[in-house]
Write a protein that holds these residues in place. Structure first.
Motif, PDB file in Angstrom:
ATOM      1  N   LEU A 170       0.824  -1.208   0.000  1.00 38.13           N
ATOM      2  CA  LEU A 170       0.000   0.000   0.000  1.00 38.13           C
ATOM      3  C   LEU A 170       0.860   1.261   0.000  1.00 38.13           C
ATOM      4  O   LEU A 170       0.486   2.264  -0.616  1.00 38.13           O
ATOM      5  CB  LEU A 170      -0.941   0.004   1.207  1.00 38.13           C
ATOM      6  N   GLN A 171       2.010   1.232   0.666  1.00 32.82           N
ATOM      7  CA  GLN A 171       2.911   2.387   0.648  1.00 32.82           C
ATOM      8  C   GLN A 171       3.329   2.713  -0.783  1.00 32.82           C
ATOM      9  O   GLN A 171       3.374   3.883  -1.182  1.00 32.82           O
ATOM     10  CB  GLN A 171       4.146   2.090   1.491  1.00 32.82           C
ATOM     11  N   ALA A 216       0.307   4.200  -2.599  1.00 28.31           N
ATOM     12  CA  ALA A 216       0.081   5.572  -2.140  1.00 28.31           C
ATOM     13  C   ALA A 216       1.090   6.532  -2.767  1.00 28.31           C
ATOM     14  O   ALA A 216       0.767   7.689  -3.073  1.00 28.31           O
ATOM     15  CB  ALA A 216       0.155   5.631  -0.617  1.00 28.31           C
ATOM     16  N   ASN A 224       4.437  -2.014   8.115  1.00 29.33           N
ATOM     17  CA  ASN A 224       5.357  -1.454   7.134  1.00 29.33           C
ATOM     18  C   ASN A 224       6.736  -1.330   7.787  1.00 29.33           C
ATOM     19  O   ASN A 224       6.906  -0.595   8.758  1.00 29.33           O
ATOM     20  CB  ASN A 224       4.845  -0.087   6.691  1.00 29.33           C
ATOM     21  N   ALA A 273      10.694   6.194   2.637  1.00 38.34           N
ATOM     22  CA  ALA A 273       9.285   5.947   2.307  1.00 38.34           C
ATOM     23  C   ALA A 273       9.073   5.888   0.803  1.00 38.34           C
ATOM     24  O   ALA A 273       8.050   5.383   0.336  1.00 38.34           O
ATOM     25  CB  ALA A 273       8.407   7.040   2.920  1.00 38.34           C
ATOM     26  N   TRP A 290      -4.629   0.697   7.415  1.00 41.61           N
ATOM     27  CA  TRP A 290      -4.301   1.494   6.245  1.00 41.61           C
ATOM     28  C   TRP A 290      -4.445   2.992   6.506  1.00 41.61           C
ATOM     29  O   TRP A 290      -4.448   3.794   5.574  1.00 41.61           O
ATOM     30  CB  TRP A 290      -5.200   1.108   5.074  1.00 41.61           C
ATOM     31  N   ARG A 326      -3.333   6.782   7.883  1.00 43.46           N
ATOM     32  CA  ARG A 326      -2.120   7.603   7.872  1.00 43.46           C
ATOM     33  C   ARG A 326      -1.264   7.396   6.625  1.00 43.46           C
ATOM     34  O   ARG A 326      -0.054   7.607   6.663  1.00 43.46           O
ATOM     35  CB  ARG A 326      -1.294   7.372   9.139  1.00 43.46           C
ATOM     36  N   PHE A 327      -1.867   6.983   5.536  1.00 44.72           N
ATOM     37  CA  PHE A 327      -1.143   6.926   4.268  1.00 44.72           C
ATOM     38  C   PHE A 327      -1.439   8.152   3.404  1.00 44.72           C
ATOM     39  O   PHE A 327      -1.004   8.224   2.264  1.00 44.72           O
ATOM     40  CB  PHE A 327      -1.496   5.648   3.511  1.00 44.72           C
TER      41      PHE A 327
END
Length: 449
Positions: free
Chosen positions: A153-154, A157, A279, A288, A364, A366-367
């Motif tokens: 997901l990072q 995003a 993560n 990141a 999920w 705070r992305f």
């Protein structure tokens, strides 16, 4: 117009430049190569699809892996950044934006085109799809699906932030590709791991049970979405912190509260295991901006008699001691390397154990997904889409307009019905005050409890 989506326009978006970079998928990437992830954004106004396509092309130049294709060379999976492109399809459908929100967690909602992950292994299949749906009542639904082997997901995003910046004419964020993930991890992981792998090789009997669980999933399980506002989360957090005498996060307390509610409704007195994916970029000192699958897991036992506050405190302690006690990535790599790439498809994550009701909680939040802007608009609602209803799995994100928390959980049908019923709602919202001000959409989307 029809209640079924009608294709209006289809195009393939390309960056216009193929770097030709070849990425060697790591063992963790390969473990995820039969999975795709699908999510949906909802905007209150119509979005110009030409501007969306132009912005996506710029974003794909910055993060070219999403426009590439997979290939299998021997027993190694690779990603070729060949700019083969991303299909972007425009649809029209009868109905309102709110009605579309109510369908997002339903199998067959047709708000997204799921990537065919297994077929993509041999090439020729897109690794990202985009569907833009315009309801007749106004607004825009943006559905995206990506192949899990190319990123978590990072990573997605990061692509979305690049896409948003391109549409808004802003500077795009940096993105770094990993040409050999296993080699990278070998350099940055601690020399001694925690000794606990996050995978197992099921025997013949368990493999048959798991295959049956997958086969009956659509009939046996239901997806429930729930929204807890900021005020009730604050009350919950205050009560739990007072009980354990330490600071907790909203994610800690909500996870513990949700698991406790489900156990109570299920009349389940047994000690169960909780799995929480994490993560690992920050823990490993990695930026990141790194694209790939850089995930580890926390596995905690939970006895219902201990109470939700104790579970929240245990989760917080595990997260704080993650690098020393719970970082199992080297153990995972060792286990997967020992069995060989040819047997990775036989492997199962510890988090998938329906018979033992092992609950998986993916946070999920705070992305920054509610901070995205397209043509000046931020999403008013974001949700995972139902790919396949496997039980005891959940995803939690910020709720309507980025407030509170929205959780999407897949449960056995009877337990899902109890959660939706009066007893389940009362337990779930025991920290809610009737005077709490909730977003209008929270009441309008009736399927969200």
């Amino acid at each position: 117009m029809s209640v079924w989506p009608q294709l209006r326009e289809s195009r393939v978006v390309r960056a216009g430049r193929a770097p030709g970079t070849v990425l060697r998928c790591g063992l963790m990437d390969t473990m995820l190569a039969d999975l795709s992830v699908s999510v949906v954004f909802f905007f209150e106004q119509a979005l110009d699809e030409d501007r969306l396509a132009a912005g996506l092309a710029l974003a794909l130049e910055r993060v070219p892996v999403f426009a590439g294709r997979l290939r299998t060379v021997g027993d190694v999976l690779e990603v070729v950044c060949d700019d083969a492109g991303v299909p972007l399809d425009g649809y029209e459908v009868d109905g309102t934006l709110v009605e579309a929100m109510g369908r997002v967690a339903s199998v067959g909602a047709q708000l997204v085109d799921p990537v065919d992950a297994p077929a993509a292994r041999v090439g020729g299949v897109p690794l990202l799809t985009v569907r833009v749906t315009r309801p007749s009542g106004g607004g825009t639904v943006l559905g995206c699906s990506w192949h899990h082997a190319i990123g978590d997901l990072q990573s997605f995003a990061l692509l979305m932030r690049a896409w948003s910046a391109a549409v808004e004419g802003e500077e795009l964020p940096e993105a770094e590709l990993v040409e050999d993930q296993d080699a990278l991890l070998d350099k940055v992981l601690p020399g001694v791991d925690c000794g606990r792998t996050g995978f197992r090789l099921p025997d013949t009997a368990e493999a048959a049970l798991l295959a049956r669980e997958v086969a009956i999933g659509p009939r046996a399980n239901r997806t429930v979405q729930m929204y807890l506002g900021d005020a009730e989360l604050a009350r919950m957090r205050e009560e739990f912190e007072e009980a354990v005498g330490r600071r907790l996060s909203s994610g800690d307390v909500f996870c513990a509260h949700l698991v406790s509610v489900l156990r109570e409704l299920d009349n389940d007195p047994e000690t169960r295991m909780l799995t929480v994916p994490v993560n690992a970029r920050r823990t490993l000192g990695l930026p990141a901006s790194l694209v790939g699958n850089l995930l580890s897991d926390i596995h905690l036992p939970y006895a219902p008699q201990d109470g939700p506050a104790a579970l929240a405190a245990g989760l917080r302690e595990a997260l704080e001691g993650f690098a020393d006690d719970h970082l199992n990535m080297r153990a995972n790599l060792g286990f997967l390397e020992a069995i060989g790439r040819s047997r990775l498809r036989d492997c199962v994550p510890l988090g998938f154990d329906p018979e033992r009701r092992r609950f998986s909680f993916s946070n999920w939040s705070r992305f920054g997904l509610y901070e995205l802007r397209f043509q000046g608009q931020r999403p008013v609602f974001f949700s995972p889409a139902a790919n396949y209803p496997l039980p005891w799995v959940s995803w939690t994100v910020e709720g309507f307009h980025g407030t509170g928390l929205l959780s999407t959980v897949v449960l056995p049908a009877r337990l899902a019905a109890r959660l939706r019923g009066a007893e389940g709602r009362a337990l779930l919202h025991r920290f809610r005050d009737p005077a709490d001000a909730l977003p209008a959409l929270a009441a309008a989307v009736s399927k969200v409890i």
